[in-house]
Design an enzyme around this catalytic site. Structure first.
Site, PDB file in Angstrom:
ATOM      1  N   ASP A 138       0.923  -1.095  -0.047  1.00 29.52           N
ATOM      2  CA  ASP A 138       0.120   0.017   0.163  1.00 29.52           C
ATOM      3  C   ASP A 138       0.545   0.997   0.230  1.00 29.52           C
ATOM      4  O   ASP A 138       1.950   1.296   0.755  1.00 29.52           O
ATOM      5  CB  ASP A 138      -0.855  -0.206   1.664  1.00 29.52           C
ATOM      6  N   ALA A 139       0.399   1.878  -1.309  1.00 34.62           N
ATOM      7  CA  ALA A 139       1.401   3.399  -1.279  1.00 34.62           C
ATOM      8  C   ALA A 139       1.365   3.949   0.032  1.00 34.62           C
ATOM      9  O   ALA A 139       2.252   4.686   0.435  1.00 34.62           O
ATOM     10  CB  ALA A 139       1.016   3.962  -2.125  1.00 34.62           C
TER      11      ALA A 139
ATOM     12  N   GLU B  98      -0.075   8.617 -13.305  1.00 35.75           N
ATOM     13  CA  GLU B  98      -1.223   8.002 -12.955  1.00 35.75           C
ATOM     14  C   GLU B  98      -1.815   7.628 -12.435  1.00 35.75           C
ATOM     15  O   GLU B  98      -2.608   6.656 -12.850  1.00 35.75           O
ATOM     16  CB  GLU B  98      -0.828   7.241 -15.007  1.00 35.75           C
TER      17      GLU B  98
END
Length: 224
Positions: free
Chosen positions: A130-131, A148
């Protein structure tokens, strides 16, 4: 008439559903929905995006490798790596002799990325993460990228801060910014020309520079 009212309600529901699931790719429904949508479309993603690898090299791989050439073996983190477009663009640059870690929440996208970078397994690592909660220590990467994807994350400002946490001082940051009329469909998501650049300057980054990239995206370069 009742049937007219019912038809209008159905049309409205359809438009809202399209906005939630297609236009904004589930971001307002939560990270799990976003991940599921990417899992479903992973095999068709590159075709949907109509990626051109000459353009990828010209606009991403070559300029990024040039900015990193002062470091003989740079470490790059690609957040939301998807099908591995950024790692592949870098690996194809003869002047780049570093390593890339690509992370993504979607297992489907990571499987496609693994196929794409198969010839570079010794230099590209792919992880499901998870970023918003990166597992890496502070200041351990020479470059962090995210393309993006920021507008499809629940907290883009927090994600940027987490990316900067793992970026060393003097390191390169490269992110994309959703612009144009599409940006109006992402309220609260740090979209629109100038917004990402302004936020990066607020955080104290240097050499913040925007360049036009696609119809819907600018590229934003900066140094920590």
């Amino acid at each position: 008439m009742l049937w007219v009212s019912a038809a209008l309600i159905l049309i409205l529901i359809g438009l809202v559903g399209y906005w939630l699931l297609v236009t904004t790719e589930g971001v307002y429904l939560g990270a799990r929905v976003v991940t599921l949508l990417y899992d479903w479309t992973a095999k068709r993603y590159d075709d949907i995006k109509q990626l051109n690898y000459i353009d990828e090299a010209t606009r991403l791989g070559t300029p990024l490798a040039r900015r990193l050439r002062a470091n003989p073996s740079p470490r790059v983190l690609d957040v939301a790596t998807g099908t591995g477009r950024l790692p592949l663009a870098l690996m194809r640059q003869f002047q780049f002799d570093g390593t890339v870690v690509g992370i993504d929440r979607s297992r489907g996208m990571l499987r496609e990325a693994q196929d794409a970078v198969r010839g570079y397994n010794d230099r590209v690592s792919l992880l499901q993460e998870d970023a918003g909660t990166l597992s890496f220590p502070d200041a351990c990467f020479d470059c962090v990228t995210c393309l993006e994807a920021l507008e499809f994350m629940p907290d883009p400002r927090g994600i940027i801060q987490e990316m900067l946490r793992v970026l060393r001082p003097g390191g390169v940051l490269l992110v994309s910014n959703r612009v144009g009329k599409d940006a109006w469909f992402f309220p609260g998501q740090l979209c629109g020309r100038g917004k990402v650049e302004g936020y990066l300057r607020e955080l104290g980054l240097n050499r913040v520079h925007m360049e036009r990239w696609q119809v819907h995206y600018d590229l934003i370069w900066a140094r920590k």
